[in-house]
Design an enzyme around this catalytic site. Structure first.
Site, mmCIF file in Angstrom:
data_model
loop_
_atom_site.group_PDB
_atom_site.id
_atom_site.type_symbol
_atom_site.label_atom_id
_atom_site.label_comp_id
_atom_site.label_asym_id
_atom_site.label_seq_id
_atom_site.Cartn_x
_atom_site.Cartn_y
_atom_site.Cartn_z
ATOM 1 N N ASN A 1 3.275 -2.188 -16.033
ATOM 2 C CA ASN A 1 3.202 -3.448 -15.301
ATOM 3 C C ASN A 1 1.944 -4.194 -15.757
ATOM 4 O O ASN A 1 0.829 -3.728 -15.525
ATOM 5 C CB ASN A 1 3.138 -3.112 -13.800
ATOM 6 C CG ASN A 1 3.006 -4.344 -12.917
ATOM 7 O OD1 ASN A 1 2.669 -5.422 -13.390
ATOM 8 N ND2 ASN A 1 3.253 -4.167 -11.632
ATOM 9 N N CYS B 1 1.095 -11.354 -9.857
ATOM 10 C CA CYS B 1 2.168 -11.160 -10.839
ATOM 11 C C CYS B 1 3.127 -12.350 -10.908
ATOM 12 O O CYS B 1 3.935 -12.441 -11.831
ATOM 13 C CB CYS B 1 2.941 -9.888 -10.535
ATOM 14 S SG CYS B 1 1.881 -8.481 -10.260
ATOM 15 N N HIS C 1 9.594 -10.047 -13.640
ATOM 16 C CA HIS C 1 8.293 -9.380 -13.719
ATOM 17 C C HIS C 1 8.554 -7.886 -13.881
ATOM 18 O O HIS C 1 9.378 -7.308 -13.167
ATOM 19 C CB HIS C 1 7.493 -9.670 -12.445
ATOM 20 C CG HIS C 1 6.323 -8.767 -12.265
ATOM 21 N ND1 HIS C 1 5.421 -8.521 -13.273
ATOM 22 C CD2 HIS C 1 5.897 -8.028 -11.202
ATOM 23 C CE1 HIS C 1 4.507 -7.676 -12.840
ATOM 24 N NE2 HIS C 1 4.765 -7.356 -11.587
HETATM 25 O O1 UT7 Z 1 3.418 -6.029 -9.622
HETATM 26 C C1 UT7 Z 1 3.618 -5.718 -8.299
HETATM 27 C C2 UT7 Z 1 2.879 -4.460 -7.997
HETATM 28 N N1 UT7 Z 1 3.494 -3.294 -7.590
HETATM 29 C C3 UT7 Z 1 4.768 -2.894 -7.597
HETATM 30 O O2 UT7 Z 1 5.686 -3.522 -7.976
HETATM 31 C C4 UT7 Z 1 5.001 -1.512 -7.062
HETATM 32 C C5 UT7 Z 1 6.185 -1.411 -6.155
HETATM 33 N N2 UT7 Z 1 6.380 -0.054 -5.732
HETATM 34 C C6 UT7 Z 1 6.830 0.937 -6.540
HETATM 35 O O3 UT7 Z 1 7.108 0.700 -7.701
HETATM 36 C C7 UT7 Z 1 7.032 2.301 -5.949
HETATM 37 O O4 UT7 Z 1 6.815 2.248 -4.550
HETATM 38 C C8 UT7 Z 1 6.106 3.408 -6.571
HETATM 39 C C9 UT7 Z 1 6.515 3.668 -8.013
HETATM 40 C C10 UT7 Z 1 4.654 2.960 -6.531
HETATM 41 C C11 UT7 Z 1 6.245 4.708 -5.797
HETATM 42 O O5 UT7 Z 1 7.587 5.076 -5.737
HETATM 43 P P1 UT7 Z 1 8.211 5.545 -4.318
HETATM 44 O O6 UT7 Z 1 9.607 5.929 -4.518
HETATM 45 O O7 UT7 Z 1 7.957 4.421 -3.373
HETATM 46 O O8 UT7 Z 1 7.366 6.826 -4.028
HETATM 47 P P2 UT7 Z 1 6.572 7.201 -2.691
HETATM 48 O O9 UT7 Z 1 5.567 6.185 -2.345
HETATM 49 O O10 UT7 Z 1 7.589 7.555 -1.677
HETATM 50 O O11 UT7 Z 1 5.774 8.514 -3.098
HETATM 51 C C12 UT7 Z 1 6.440 9.736 -3.164
HETATM 52 C C13 UT7 Z 1 5.466 10.870 -3.447
HETATM 53 C C14 UT7 Z 1 4.223 10.913 -2.561
HETATM 54 O O12 UT7 Z 1 4.021 12.267 -2.233
HETATM 55 P P3 UT7 Z 1 4.346 12.826 -0.751
HETATM 56 O O13 UT7 Z 1 3.454 12.069 0.168
HETATM 57 O O14 UT7 Z 1 5.805 12.517 -0.541
HETATM 58 O O15 UT7 Z 1 4.036 14.272 -0.858
HETATM 59 C C15 UT7 Z 1 3.104 10.483 -3.473
HETATM 60 O O16 UT7 Z 1 1.862 11.090 -3.159
HETATM 61 O O17 UT7 Z 1 4.982 10.769 -4.787
HETATM 62 C C16 UT7 Z 1 3.564 10.991 -4.806
HETATM 63 N N3 UT7 Z 1 2.993 10.309 -5.931
HETATM 64 C C17 UT7 Z 1 2.943 10.851 -7.165
HETATM 65 N N4 UT7 Z 1 3.354 12.061 -7.638
HETATM 66 C C18 UT7 Z 1 3.153 12.308 -8.933
HETATM 67 C C19 UT7 Z 1 2.478 9.059 -5.979
HETATM 68 N N5 UT7 Z 1 2.078 8.779 -7.236
HETATM 69 C C20 UT7 Z 1 2.355 9.886 -7.980
HETATM 70 C C21 UT7 Z 1 2.177 10.203 -9.336
HETATM 71 N N6 UT7 Z 1 2.606 11.413 -9.769
HETATM 72 N N7 UT7 Z 1 1.641 9.335 -10.221
#
Ligand code: UT7
Length: 327
Positions: free
Chosen positions: A284, A113, A254
């Site tokens: 993204n 990215c 980004h």
């Molecule tokens: O270009 C560079 C590439 N990537 C990025 O920039 C991504 C950077 N990271 C992020 O944007 C965030 O970490 C995410 C949006 C990916 C996730 O947000 P978060 O606040 O870090 O959430 P989390 O990882 O704490 O997940 C919370 C919960 C999990 O469930 P449990 O284990 O707490 O029960 C996940 O399984 O959300 C669950 N989850 C979802 N729920 C519904 C993960 N994806 C989804 C989904 N829908 N699509």
């Protein structure tokens, strides 16, 4: 004398996949995706459209706006993580051939990215050292082709598209790529990865699983890294050039997650309004996102000649990069 952005173009596929569409494919919801990322929809290319096809549409627009022809280009640099082919030929060569850029060299740049911000600095070097006049830098992705559509952790985040810039020499009083930060932290290699298909884990008769051939991500690790480096890069460029945030018209980050931008804006004490965001419409798009954002700003008339802007990216590698630009 410096190096300016001569023109900008972008292209995204017409087909739109909304959060509601996704919630019929995996266990997710519009509410979760919006509140966690700020994304409402993404553009998805057809099966017979490759990254080079997406890039060529952006490139043609940039050429038209620069009022030059493909034969005038000296080099085409394509930042992508979803090339037409694994290994070779490079996507940039395919683009060079189809555009008829017969006088241009072409290579792909792999910095995920951060690729467009890396590419801008590489192009600046080519032009500044006098070897080249017109360099095209394209960030292009068909991320839909490297996503595991069964993985709700990643499939709702990404989209397809391309942004293209043409850079050329500038005269006194015109635009300039003033400075760049080009950085990496390879100790974070596992945070964002396609595990199989390379020399570390090559194809065998028992093909790797879909999980190993598509992108996997430790979302929280990337999130924390992104907030830290975005904050550091902006501060570093401001300090080095004796600038305050008042001097900057736009920060063009980004487009990964509005919460990352919000957190960086809070730490930097710079109003969120200064950060241009359009990820709600595109998701993204990795190396393409900064180019697509710049194009939208240009088309809306909110990016004006003379504006001082900072572009910044972060991504797999881990890589991070930023450019301080007088547009
Ligand atoms: O270009 C560079 C590439 N990537 C990025 O920039 C991504 C950077 N990271 C992020 O944007 C965030 O970490 C995410 C949006 C990916 C996730 O947000 P978060 O606040 O870090 O959430 P989390 O990882 O704490 O997940 C919370 C919960 C999990 O469930 P449990 O284990 O707490 O029960 C996940 O399984 O959300 C669950 N989850 C979802 N729920 C519904 C993960 N994806 C989804 C989904 N829908 N699509």
């Amino acid at each position: 004398m410096g190096v300016k952005i001569l023109s900008i173009g972008a292209w995204t596929p017409n087909k739109i996949l909304t959060n509601d569409d996704l919630s019929k494919m995996v266990d997710t919801s519009d509410e979760w995706i919006r509140s966690k990322t700020g994304i409402c929809q993404r553009h998805i290319a057809d099966a017979d459209t490759a990254t080079s096809d997406i890039a060529i549409n952006a490139a043609k627009l940039a050429l038209e706006r620069a009022n030059i022809s493909a034969e005038d280009l000296d080099c085409i640099i394509v930042a992508t993580t979803s090339p037409d082919h694994h290994g070779f030929p490079s996507t940039s060569c395919i683009i060079q051939g189809k555009l008829g850029a017969v006088n241009a060299g072409a290579f792909d740049l792999v910095a995920a990215c951060s690729g467009l911000a890396y590419g801008i600095e590489v192009a600046r070097g080519f032009i500044n050292n006098g070897t080249m006049k017109y360099v095209m830098v394209i960030g292009a992705e068909k991320l839909s082709s490297i996503i595991n559509w069964n993985d709700r952790n990643t499939c709702c985040l990404f989209g397809d598209g391309a942004g293209a810039l043409i850079l050329s020499k500038s005269s006194e009083g015109e635009g300039d790529i003033i400075d760049s930060i080009i950085m990496a932290d390879g100790t974070g290699e596992d945070a964002l990865k396609i595990k199989a298909g390379g020399s570390r884990n090559p194809f065998t008769n028992e093909l790797p699983s879909i999980e190993d051939l598509t992108l996997s991500m430790d979302g929280q690790a990337v999130y924390n890294f992104a907030v830290r480096v975005n904050t550091e890069m902006v501060q570093q460029l401001l300090d080095k050039h004796n600038l305050t945030s008042e001097d900057i018209t736009w920060i063009v980050p980004h487009q990964a997650n509005y919460r990352i931008i919000k957190a960086a804006s809070k730490r930097l004490k710079i109003s969120e309004d200064k950060f241009f965001m359009n990820l709600a419409d595109y998701g993204n798009t990795s190396a393409a996102s900064i180019g697509i954002a710049l194009n939208e700003m240009y088309e809306k008339g909110i990016l004006k000649r003379g504006d001082l802007i900072i572009t910044m990216g972060f991504g797999a590698g881990l890589t991070y990069a930023a450019n301080l630009i007088r547009y």
